[in-house]
Design an enzyme around this catalytic site. Structure first.
Site, PDB file in Angstrom:
ATOM      1  N   GLY A 107      -0.418   1.746  -0.217  1.00 17.37           N
ATOM      2  CA  GLY A 107       1.003   1.554   0.056  1.00 17.37           C
ATOM      3  C   GLY A 107       1.803   1.424  -1.230  1.00 17.37           C
ATOM      4  O   GLY A 107       2.905   1.964  -1.355  1.00 17.37           O
ATOM      5  N   THR A 108       1.241   0.712  -2.182  1.00 24.58           N
ATOM      6  CA  THR A 108       1.906   0.518  -3.475  1.00 24.58           C
ATOM      7  C   THR A 108       2.178   1.861  -4.138  1.00 24.58           C
ATOM      8  O   THR A 108       3.277   2.112  -4.648  1.00 24.58           O
ATOM      9  CB  THR A 108       1.022  -0.350  -4.398  1.00 24.58           C
ATOM     10  OG1 THR A 108       0.807  -1.611  -3.747  1.00 24.58           O
ATOM     11  CG2 THR A 108       1.658  -0.567  -5.757  1.00 24.58           C
ATOM     12  N   CYS A 156       1.425 -14.490  -3.130  1.00 24.13           N
ATOM     13  CA  CYS A 156       1.317 -13.239  -3.876  1.00 24.13           C
ATOM     14  C   CYS A 156       2.596 -12.812  -4.552  1.00 24.13           C
ATOM     15  O   CYS A 156       2.640 -11.851  -5.299  1.00 24.13           O
ATOM     16  CB  CYS A 156       0.829 -12.123  -2.951  1.00 24.13           C
ATOM     17  SG  CYS A 156       2.075 -11.535  -1.815  1.00 24.13           S
TER      18      CYS A 156
HETATM   19  C1  LIG Z   1       0.785  -4.533   1.804  1.00 22.21           C
HETATM   20  C2  LIG Z   1       2.130  -4.027   1.469  1.00 22.21           C
HETATM   21  C3  LIG Z   1       2.334  -3.104   0.438  1.00 22.21           C
HETATM   22  C4  LIG Z   1       1.221  -2.640  -0.449  1.00 22.21           C
HETATM   23  O1  LIG Z   1       0.276  -1.868   0.216  1.00 22.21           O
HETATM   24  P1  LIG Z   1      -1.177  -1.666  -0.465  1.00 22.21           P
HETATM   25  O2  LIG Z   1      -1.835  -0.613   0.348  1.00 22.21           O
HETATM   26  O3  LIG Z   1      -1.870  -2.987  -0.361  1.00 22.21           O
HETATM   27  O4  LIG Z   1      -0.939  -1.249  -1.875  1.00 22.21           O
HETATM   28  C5  LIG Z   1       3.614  -2.633   0.224  1.00 22.21           C
HETATM   29  N1  LIG Z   1       4.635  -3.045   0.970  1.00 22.21           N
HETATM   30  C6  LIG Z   1       4.487  -3.931   1.969  1.00 22.21           C
HETATM   31  C7  LIG Z   1       5.664  -4.319   2.793  1.00 22.21           C
HETATM   32  C8  LIG Z   1       3.227  -4.448   2.251  1.00 22.21           C
HETATM   33  O5  LIG Z   1       3.084  -5.331   3.245  1.00 22.21           O
END
Ligand SMILES: *Cc1c(COP(=O)(O)O)cnc(C)c1O
Length: 397
Positions: free
Chosen positions: A70-71, A324
Site C-alpha cells: 500500500g505504501t 505507529c
Molecule cells: C496499512 C496502510 C497503508 C500501508 O500499506 P502497506 O501495505 O502496509 O504498506 C497505507 N495507508 C493506509 C490507510 C493503511 O491503513
C-alpha cells in the site's frame, strides 16, 4: 487469543493460501519470458488484473497496476503524479489525517520544491469538501485524501471532493488501503483518478498492493529497471502474491453487503459495551460514517501503551493510535487533528474487527478491557485524570 487489530493486518484466508501455493511450487515461471511455464504466470497476472478491475468497477484491467504494498501504491500515485505534472503546477493538497505513506511522500515532494496544503478535519475526523475547494489554486495538480482513516475509521466524502474537481487539471488520488474489502469500492462512482489498496488489509498476503489509474492518468515511475507493469513498476512481479491479492479481493466483494451489515452490528455492540464499561470513555471518529470494523476510543487516566501491553498479557491483540504514527507530543497526529490533546489523547485504544469474531469473544474482550482500564485509571495521578475533561477543544462532543 482474541485478535482485535485487523486494521494493522489480517489473517490470510485459507482459500487465498490454497490459490497462491501452486505459484510457489509448480508455476514458478517469470511472466516476462515466452515459454509455456512463463505464460502460465503471465495468464495468472492477466486474470488477477481482471478480477481486481471488476471488483472496483474499473473500466479496463489495464487500469490496474500491481505494486509491493500500500505504501508503494501511495508513493507512486502522489510522487509520480506530482512529478509528471510539474510543468502544470507545483501545488498538492492532502489532509492532516493521512497515513504516513502519504504524509512522508508529501514531505519528500516539498524538498523538491512542491507546495503542500494539508486540509484539516472536524471533530469526527472528516474532511470538509468545501475546505478542499478553498485550498485549490490554479497550480494544484494532485489532491490526495484517504477513503477511510486507519486510526479512527472515519469515511471521507471522496465523491463530493471529486465533484468539486471536475473539469480541472487536478488529479484526485485516494488511499483506499483501509476501505478496500471492507466497504464497496466503485472507482467510477467515486470519480477518482487513482486509488491505492493493499492485500494484507483484506485477508490477502503481505507485500503486495495495487494501484488503480484511470486510463490516461500516468505518473512518473519511482523505480527503474526492466519495465514491468507497463513501465510503471519495474521488478519481477510477485506472481503468487498478486494471485493472492486478487483471490482475497474476490472473496471480500462476494456477499459483501451481508458481511458489512453483520460486522456493523458487532461493532456497534462492542462500542456500546465499552462506553458502558469504561468510565469516561469516548468514541473517536464518526459515530456512523466509519468503517464497519472500527471501534476506537480514548480512555481518561489511561496510558495507551500500558493498556496495550496489559491486554496482550490477557490474550488480546489491539493497538493504540499512537503506536505507529506519533507526533512530536507523543500522541497520534490523527487524534491531534480531531482536537484531542494529551493526556486524554494518550489513552487511545483501537479495536478493529473482522467477521470471524463472535459475540462471546466480544463480551470476553470487553470484560478484560474494562478491568485493565479501571486498574490503570485507579493508579493514574488524580490530577491528570481531572485535566482530561478540560483538555478537549471547544469542539468536544
Ligand atoms: C496499512 C496502510 C497503508 C500501508 O500499506 P502497506 O501495505 O502496509 O504498506 C497505507 N495507508 C493506509 C490507510 C493503511 O491503513
Amino acid at each position: 487469543m482474541i485478535y482485535l487489530d485487523n486494521a494493522a493486518t489480517t489473517a490470510v484466508s485459507p482459500e487465498v493460501i490454497q490459490t497462491m501455493l501452486p505459484f510457489f511450487s509448480d508455476f514458478y515461471g517469470n511472466p516476462s519470458n515466452i515459454y509455456g511455464l512463463a505464460l502460465t504466470s503471465r495468464r495468472a497476472l492477466d486474470s488477477a488484473r481482471e478480477i481486481v478491475a471488476k471488483a472496483i468497477n474499473a473500466k479496463l484491467p489495464a487500469e490496474i497496476f500491481f505494486t509491493g504494498c500500500g505504501t508503494e501504491s501511495d508513493n507512486l500515485a502522489v510522487i509520480g503524479l506530482a512529478r509528471a505534472r510539474k510543468e502544470l503546477g507545483n501545488h498538492i493538497i492532502t489532509s492532516t489525517i493521512e497515513h504516513p505513506a502519504i504524509l512522508r511522500a508529501c514531505e519528500q515532494l516539498q524538498k523538491e520544491g512542491f507546495e503542500i496544503t494539508k486540509v484539516g478535519v472536524d471533530k469526527y475526523g472528516q474532511v470538509d469538501p468545501q475546505k478542499v475547494a478553498e485550498a485549490m489554486r490554479p497550480t494544484t495538480t494532485v489532491v490526495s485524501i484517504m477513503l477511510a482513516n486507519n486510526e479512527v475509521g472515519t469515511l471521507q466524502p471522496i465523491r463530493e471532493i471529486a465533484q468539486l474537481l471536475k473539469g480541472r487539471q487536478t488529479y484526485l488520488h485516494t488511499d483506499a488501503v483501509q476501505a478496500t474489502g471492507a466497504i464497496p469500492i466503485n472507482v467510477q462512482d467515486l470519480g477518482v483518478d487513482a486509488l491505492s489498496m493493499s492485500a494484507h488489509k483484506f485477508h490477502g498476503p503481505k507485500g503486495v498492493g495495487a494501484l488503480y489509474l484511470r486510463t490516461g492518468v500516468r505518473p512518473l515511475s519511482v523505480n527503474y529497471g526492466g519495465g514491468q507493469e507497463h513501465g510503471l513498476r519495474s521488478g519481477t512481479e510477485n506472481v503468487a502474491g498478486i494471485v493472492g491479492l486478487a483471490k482475497a479481493l474476490d472473496l471480500a466483494v462476494n456477499g459483501q453487503e451481508e458481511r458489512v451489515r453483520e460486522l456493523t452490528q458487532k461493532r456497534n455492540y462492542l462500542i456500546e459495551k465499552i462506553l458502558q464499561a469504561v468510565p469516561g470513555a469516548e468514541l473517536t471518529g464518526h459515530p456512523q460514517q466509519r468503517l464497519p470494523g472500527n471501534a476506537s476510543f480514548v480512555f481518561p487516566g489511561v496510558e495507551g501503551e500500558s493498556l496495550i501491553m496489559q491486554l496482550d498479557r490477557k490474550g488480546i491483540c489491539a493497538s493504540s493510535g499512537s503506536a505507529c504514527s506519533s507526533s512530536a507530543l507523543g500522541i497520534s497526529h490523527v487524534l491531534e487533528a480531531i482536537g484531542l490533546r494529551a493526556p486524554l489523547a494518550r489513552g487511545s485504544l483501537r479495536l478493529t474487527l473482522d467477521n470471524s469474531i463472535t459475540y462471546k469473544e466480544l463480551d470476553e474482550a470487553v470484560d478484560i478491557i474494562a478491568k485493565v482500564a479501571l486498574r490503570l485509571q485507579a493508579i493514574a495521578p488524580h490530577s491528570s485524570f481531572k485535566a482530561d475533561k478540560r483538555s478537549r477543544r471547544s469542539s468536544s462532543k
